[in-house]
Motif scaffolding. Structure first.
Motif, mmCIF file in Angstrom:
data_model
loop_
_atom_site.group_PDB
_atom_site.id
_atom_site.type_symbol
_atom_site.label_atom_id
_atom_site.label_comp_id
_atom_site.label_asym_id
_atom_site.label_seq_id
_atom_site.Cartn_x
_atom_site.Cartn_y
_atom_site.Cartn_z
ATOM 1 N N PRO A 631 -4.719 4.727 12.640
ATOM 2 C CA PRO A 631 -3.903 4.344 11.482
ATOM 3 C C PRO A 631 -2.770 3.396 11.849
ATOM 4 C CG PRO A 631 -3.622 6.676 12.000
ATOM 5 C CD PRO A 631 -4.782 6.193 12.799
ATOM 6 N N ALA A 632 -2.188 3.544 13.053
ATOM 7 C CA ALA A 632 -1.130 2.613 13.457
ATOM 8 C C ALA A 632 -1.681 1.203 13.600
ATOM 9 C CB ALA A 632 -0.496 3.065 14.770
ATOM 10 N N ALA A 633 -2.881 1.080 14.159
ATOM 11 C CA ALA A 633 -3.493 -0.247 14.301
ATOM 12 C C ALA A 633 -3.701 -0.886 12.931
ATOM 13 C CB ALA A 633 -4.824 -0.122 15.045
ATOM 14 N N TYR A 634 -4.274 -0.124 11.998
ATOM 15 C CA TYR A 634 -4.543 -0.677 10.674
ATOM 16 C C TYR A 634 -3.244 -0.965 9.928
ATOM 17 C CZ TYR A 634 -6.283 -1.079 5.895
ATOM 18 O OH TYR A 634 -6.556 -1.518 4.621
ATOM 19 N N PHE A 635 -2.290 -0.045 9.963
ATOM 20 C CA PHE A 635 -1.048 -0.264 9.219
ATOM 21 C C PHE A 635 -0.334 -1.520 9.699
ATOM 22 C CE2 PHE A 635 3.540 -0.075 8.901
ATOM 23 C CZ PHE A 635 3.700 0.043 7.529
ATOM 24 N N ASN A 636 -0.220 -1.712 11.014
ATOM 25 C CA ASN A 636 0.528 -2.865 11.507
ATOM 26 C C ASN A 636 -0.157 -4.181 11.171
ATOM 27 O OD1 ASN A 636 2.989 -1.879 12.867
ATOM 28 N ND2 ASN A 636 1.545 -0.705 14.096
ATOM 29 N N ILE A 637 -1.484 -4.178 11.107
ATOM 30 C CA ILE A 637 -2.186 -5.380 10.646
ATOM 31 C C ILE A 637 -1.897 -5.611 9.162
ATOM 32 C CG2 ILE A 637 -4.473 -6.322 10.164
ATOM 33 C CD1 ILE A 637 -5.426 -5.206 12.785
ATOM 34 N N VAL A 638 -1.928 -4.545 8.374
ATOM 35 C CA VAL A 638 -1.595 -4.671 6.952
ATOM 36 C C VAL A 638 -0.157 -5.159 6.783
ATOM 37 C CG1 VAL A 638 -1.272 -3.385 4.805
ATOM 38 C CG2 VAL A 638 -3.296 -2.962 6.215
ATOM 39 N N TRP A 639 0.758 -4.616 7.577
ATOM 40 C CA TRP A 639 2.171 -5.008 7.507
ATOM 41 C C TRP A 639 2.326 -6.501 7.798
ATOM 42 C CZ3 TRP A 639 6.778 -4.494 5.732
ATOM 43 C CH2 TRP A 639 7.921 -4.893 6.425
ATOM 44 N N ARG A 640 1.657 -6.973 8.819
ATOM 45 C CA ARG A 640 1.756 -8.397 9.151
ATOM 46 C C ARG A 640 1.189 -9.254 8.021
ATOM 47 N NH1 ARG A 640 -1.497 -12.147 12.932
ATOM 48 N NH2 ARG A 640 0.016 -13.816 13.288
ATOM 49 N N ASN A 641 0.059 -8.848 7.470
ATOM 50 C CA ASN A 641 -0.526 -9.598 6.356
ATOM 51 C C ASN A 641 0.360 -9.544 5.120
ATOM 52 O OD1 ASN A 641 -3.532 -10.697 6.706
ATOM 53 N ND2 ASN A 641 -3.289 -8.896 8.032
ATOM 54 N N LEU A 642 0.971 -8.402 4.883
ATOM 55 C CA LEU A 642 1.872 -8.258 3.742
ATOM 56 C C LEU A 642 3.044 -9.232 3.842
ATOM 57 C CD1 LEU A 642 3.061 -6.750 1.266
ATOM 58 C CD2 LEU A 642 3.953 -5.041 2.857
ATOM 59 N N LEU A 643 3.638 -9.327 5.021
ATOM 60 C CA LEU A 643 4.749 -10.253 5.212
ATOM 61 C C LEU A 643 4.303 -11.697 5.026
ATOM 62 C CD1 LEU A 643 6.438 -8.591 8.328
ATOM 63 C CD2 LEU A 643 7.315 -8.609 5.983
ATOM 64 N N ALA A 644 3.135 -12.034 5.567
ATOM 65 C CA ALA A 644 2.647 -13.411 5.437
ATOM 66 C C ALA A 644 2.344 -13.756 3.990
ATOM 67 C CB ALA A 644 1.399 -13.589 6.304
ATOM 68 N N LEU A 645 1.674 -12.857 3.273
ATOM 69 C CA LEU A 645 1.317 -13.116 1.880
ATOM 70 C C LEU A 645 2.556 -13.215 0.994
ATOM 71 C CD1 LEU A 645 -1.673 -10.619 1.655
ATOM 72 C CD2 LEU A 645 -1.842 -13.120 1.446
ATOM 73 N N THR A 646 3.581 -12.467 1.329
ATOM 74 C CA THR A 646 4.784 -12.436 0.490
ATOM 75 C C THR A 646 5.713 -13.611 0.753
ATOM 76 O OG1 THR A 646 4.655 -10.017 0.526
ATOM 77 C CG2 THR A 646 6.717 -10.992 -0.260
ATOM 78 N N PHE A 647 5.850 -14.011 2.017
ATOM 79 C CA PHE A 647 6.939 -14.935 2.363
ATOM 80 C C PHE A 647 6.498 -16.279 2.931
ATOM 81 C CE2 PHE A 647 8.786 -10.624 2.769
ATOM 82 C CZ PHE A 647 9.789 -10.741 1.813
ATOM 83 N N HIS A 648 5.337 -16.382 3.548
ATOM 84 C CA HIS A 648 5.004 -17.628 4.233
ATOM 85 C C HIS A 648 4.885 -18.812 3.283
ATOM 86 C CE1 HIS A 648 3.310 -15.873 8.252
ATOM 87 N NE2 HIS A 648 4.488 -15.387 7.938
ATOM 88 N N ASP A 649 4.513 -18.557 2.036
ATOM 89 C CA ASP A 649 4.364 -19.666 1.099
ATOM 90 C C ASP A 649 5.698 -20.213 0.625
ATOM 91 O OD1 ASP A 649 4.653 -17.133 -0.205
ATOM 92 O OD2 ASP A 649 4.156 -18.098 -2.119
ATOM 93 N N GLN A 650 6.767 -19.432 0.778
ATOM 94 C CA GLN A 650 8.054 -19.852 0.221
ATOM 95 C C GLN A 650 9.114 -20.171 1.274
ATOM 96 O OE1 GLN A 650 9.389 -17.669 -3.349
ATOM 97 N NE2 GLN A 650 7.547 -16.385 -3.155
ATOM 98 N N LEU A 651 8.966 -19.651 2.482
ATOM 99 C CA LEU A 651 10.000 -19.835 3.498
ATOM 100 C C LEU A 651 9.594 -20.905 4.509
ATOM 101 C CD1 LEU A 651 11.006 -16.136 4.328
ATOM 102 C CD2 LEU A 651 12.081 -17.729 2.704
#
Length: 842
Positions: A631-651
């Motif tokens: 679960p730690a492996a999956y969560f941290n991948i999800v966390w990284r994708n979440l940050l990219a999807l939320t902020f990379h397009d605007q920052l």
């Protein structure tokens, strides 16, 4: 540097020689620098014999009759183990890397020379006590005694590799200023918010102030406790800052300013990797009184988080006067830096101490308006100070010279870059008719007495003496935790922290406006401190130091307290603690960010069974992150994708989230704002909300982990993504696999993560690789120092292929520690090697 090393190493003679080394016929070259840990060595200037006892891990315990002999022996021993590292560090801090590595290091050298680290260190020599000055010279005498009998490959394998290009290099003698200059490097690593000032400026060019504020949320005092629960200062010392007006900010936001800041940021970001820093820098330390321990005496724990390097940044040592007297008062053991005498963190026979970074805002950027050969200040033109700096470059006959300019605020750092004149004298096209540049004001550029503080702490036998020593500890400002054999515990914040006349230093200030000057420093008597708190617990992990009632401004850029609160919660739930229990807290991998986000993630509807299988791994998870956790492996991948999807397009890319504690807090706030504009993907025609992004992160995460690891969740492991490779800071970054293998070690699969107590940080903008680690761990038992424990990230030796090069790393990775022998009897029980220093005859 990498490009230069490729040129060096791709030459046929170098490849041939290296192949011979690896094949075994060059074994003499590899072993030539291995130090002698047994026998007798003549050391000029000794008053009496000095004995060095080493255990199986090569950790030296040095015994002498006088301090001068003790520190001279420490200098010799440090050179035995780590001289190339020492030499590399002094080339960094004096801006002379190009002498070793050629033109590609020149830009870094120019930045360091512009700041003037070495010049400040030389000025500090005159401020130190005669005793400290003498100890630095004694240490240098020991280093130079080693250099007099060793050279080239006999000093280190790195010199053998460099010499294959034909470079005729011999290290020059060591000096006291070489030792002091490394303190400037550590101050740069551990002080100021220049990166944040630049980032906020860039963001202000594109976003309204409220959007930027949402990316820098206030410290969550209601959830994560500060170090001290109360803070009061006498009326005479009170001071309150005022914020910088947004109008003043906007008036300076020109394209040329942003370009100038880009130049500064580019050069400055090259420094942390050289100095051992990485993303996720921080530290843990805490101390508990006897009421919380099985022995009735305090326990103290410390694990500083720094960039992972080969060799590790710390070296272990014991310094013992044969008879502890007023004339020879040292009986101390702990961790130090190669090249610096004394012990930085550890204990003596009466007290123990640990450090974490207070991280106050001690650097400010100033925009300077140029007018002719001067700058505008308070409606007048002031002349700039100038000096010439000349650089030698390996492989080139011609030297290069630059002119360094300084205003009243400090050196003009925007002059440094690939196009110095273009970035240093920018023509502002919009609001400001005159060219301008960027100066830096930094407390460490004022000479101070931190070296005096190190020796004073090593000698201290009480809280009173410890605090007196702390008054001298000016940069970098640290959280000092304390415990003593009498049962007392304490906390002291030292350091030179500016009082600003206007503004709080979170934004480049107009250098021409006299209202923005520094008006002094917070007096030591007003700095946060605590002695024997009622609850018997002090935890420092880079969180807020004081509540908002404290009348002085320290910083707004605290760590957000997820680590510190987890430590506090563990202590409060533990009952009576012993050294093993303290060490187990250091290994805590609970991800408090996951504890918040997983319930939201589990509420997202996913129809596809394949994608849902990933989401289902989070059900029932305890939020800990051992290396084998699916679960730690999956969560941290999800966390990284979440940050990219939320902020990379605007920052802007340089401000993309690293995933640390600030982003924990940013996303925590956004979870209660499901329709915030941050959730919208601006590259699509529709408007996304929170749940759209969470769903996409879960699905993208499932695809990524399948590609990177396996289809079946039973085969997912966090450590397979989260790996540590210990990299030599010079030749280990050559990019040539054969050379890298000579000096680098790893990888190790690790648990933990960013902003967990076991802080193996990673940068979500780049990947899952470990970027910073607990650089050492120690637990000191004040009931019996010989029951204390310690471990280093690597080993004491900087020589590749010696048995002490990485002999502690496997233990460190497993969370284990070594017994820490302190008393003479305990040291004798571990004796494996004995080296005796004697006076030369005649």
């Amino acid at each position: 540097m990498r490009r230069l090393l490729r040129v060096i190493i791709l030459s046929g003679i170098v490849l041939t020689a290296l192949l011979l080394v690896v094949a075994g016929t060059g074994i003499f070259v590899v072993r030539h620098s291995f130090p002698t840990y047994d026998g007798t060595v003549e050391l000029p200037g000794l008053d009496a014999d000095v004995e060095v006892v080493r255990d199986a891990n090569g950790i030296p315990q040095i015994y002498a009759d006088k301090p001068g002999d003790l520190f001279a022996a420490q200098g010799y021993v440090a050179s035995q183990d780590r001289f190339f590292e020492m030499d590399f560090r002094r080339h960094v801090t004096s801006g002379r890397l190009a002498e070793l590595f050629g033109k590609d290091a020149l830009e870094t050298d120019k930045f360091i020379r512009t700041l003037g680290w070495r010049r400040v260190a030389e000025k500090e020599l005159g401020l130190l006590t005669p005793a400290t000055r003498q100890f630095l010279d004694d240490y240098a005498r020991g280093v130079n005694a080693y250099l007099n009998t060793h050279s080239g490959s006999g000093l280190s394998l790195e010199y053998a590799v460099l010499s294959l290009k034909g470079t005729d290099y011999r290290p020059e003698p060591w000096t006291a200023a070489d030792s002091l200059a490394w303190l400037k490097a550590m101050a740069w690593d551990l002080g100021g918010n220049m990166d944040e000032e630049i980032a906020r400026t860039k963001l202000a060019a594109s976003f309204p102030a409220r959007n930027i504020a949402s990316l820098y949320p206030p410290y969550p005092y209601d959830r994560n406790e500060p170090i001290l629960s109360t803070a009061a200062v006498d009326q005479d010392g009170q001071f309150t800052t005022s914020p910088v007006e947004s109008v003043a900010r906007r008036g300076m936001l020109t394209k040329d300013l942003l370009k100038s800041l880009d130049s500064v940021e580019k050069v400055a970001k090259g420094l942390p990797q050289l100095l051992g820093r990485g993303d996720g820098i921080g530290s843990n330390s805490w101390v508990v009184s006897g009421e919380h321990t099985t022995t009735g005496k305090p326990l103290l724990a410390n694990d500083p988080h720094l960039g992972a390097t080969m060799p590790g940044i710390w070296t272990q040592v014991g310094l013992h006067c044969n008879q502890v007297t007023a004339r020879c008062p040292y009986d101390v053991s702990g961790f130090s830096f190669s090249g610096l005498p004394g012990v930085v963190i550890g204990h003596n026979g009466a007290i123990s101490w640990g450090f974490t970074n207070l991280d106050p805002d001690v650097t400010d950027l100033y925009l300077e308006k140029f007018s002719g050969d001067g700058v505008v200040y308070n409606n007048r033109v002031e002349p700039l100070k100038t000096r010439k700096e000349t650089f030698k470059v390996a492989g080139e006959d011609k030297e290069e010279t630059i002119t360094v300019r300084e205003s009243r605020h400090g050196p003009i750092i925007s002059d440094v870059g690939e196009d110095e004149r273009e970035t240093g004298e920018l023509a502002a096209k919009d609001k400001n008719p005159r060219p301008y540049g960027v100066a830096i004001q930094w407390t460490a550029l004022t000479p101070g007495r931190t070296a005096d503080a190190i020796f004073a702490i090593n000698r201290a036998q009480s809280w009173k003496a410890f605090r007196a020593a702390a008054t001298l500890f000016e940069v970098p400002s640290q959280n000092l935790v304390y415990a003593d054999r009498e049962g007392h515990i304490g906390y002291q914040a030292p350091g030179r922290i500016p009082i600003r006349n206007r503004g709080i230093g979170d934004w480049p200030a107009p250098g021409w406006d006299a209202r923005y000057h520094w008006k002094g420093y917070i007096p030591f008597q007003a700095m946060p401190t605590e002695f024997d708190p009622a609850d018997g617990v002090i935890v420092t992990a880079n969180q807020a130091v004081v509540p908002t009632s404290y009348p002085y401004y320290l910083t707004n850029d605290w760590d957000y307290g997820y680590r510190s609160q987890q430590i506090l919660d563990r202590i409060r739930a533990a009952g009576k603690l012993d050294a093993n229990a303290m060490a187990s807290i250091q290994l805590d991998t609970k991800n408090r960010n996951a504890e918040l986000l997983v319930p939201y993630l589990l509420q997202i509807g996913i129809d596809d069974d394949f994608d849902k299988q990933g989401q289902d791994t989070l059900r029932g998870w305890d939020f800990t992150q051992p290396a084998d956790s699916a679960p730690a492996a999956y969560f941290n991948i999800v966390w990284r994708n979440l940050l990219a999807l939320t902020f990379h397009d605007q920052l802007p890319e340089s401000t993309w989230p690293d995933g640390g504690s600030r982003w924990f807090e940013v996303v925590r706030t956004l979870m209660s704002q499901p329709n915030s504009s941050w959730w919208d993907n601006t590259t699509t025609p529709q408007r996304e909300n929170r749940d759209d992004i969470l769903r996409e992160a879960l699905i993208d995460g499932r695809a990524e982990i399948t590609t990177k690891m396996a289809r079946e969740p039973s085969q997912w492991q966090w450590g397979r993504l989260h790996k540590l490779t210990l990299t030599n800071q010079t030749l280990g970054k050559s990019g040539i696999g054969l050379v890298d293998k000579l000096f680098n070690r790893g990888p190790w699969e690790l648990g933990g993560g960013s902003s967990t107590v076991d802080a193996t940080a990673w940068d979500a903008a780049d990947g899952y690789t470990v970027t910073a680690t607990p650089s050492m761990r120690m637990v000191v038992d004040l009931s019996d120092f010989d029951k204390s424990r310690w471990i280093n990230l690597t080993g004491v030796s900087g020589h590749a292929f010696t048995k002490n090069y990485v002999d502690q790393t496997d233990l460190w990775a497993r969370g284990e520690t070594l017994p820490w022998a302190f008393t003479k009897g305990a040291v004798e029980a571990t004796r494996q090697h004995t080296l005796t220093f004697t006076r030369p005859e005649g």
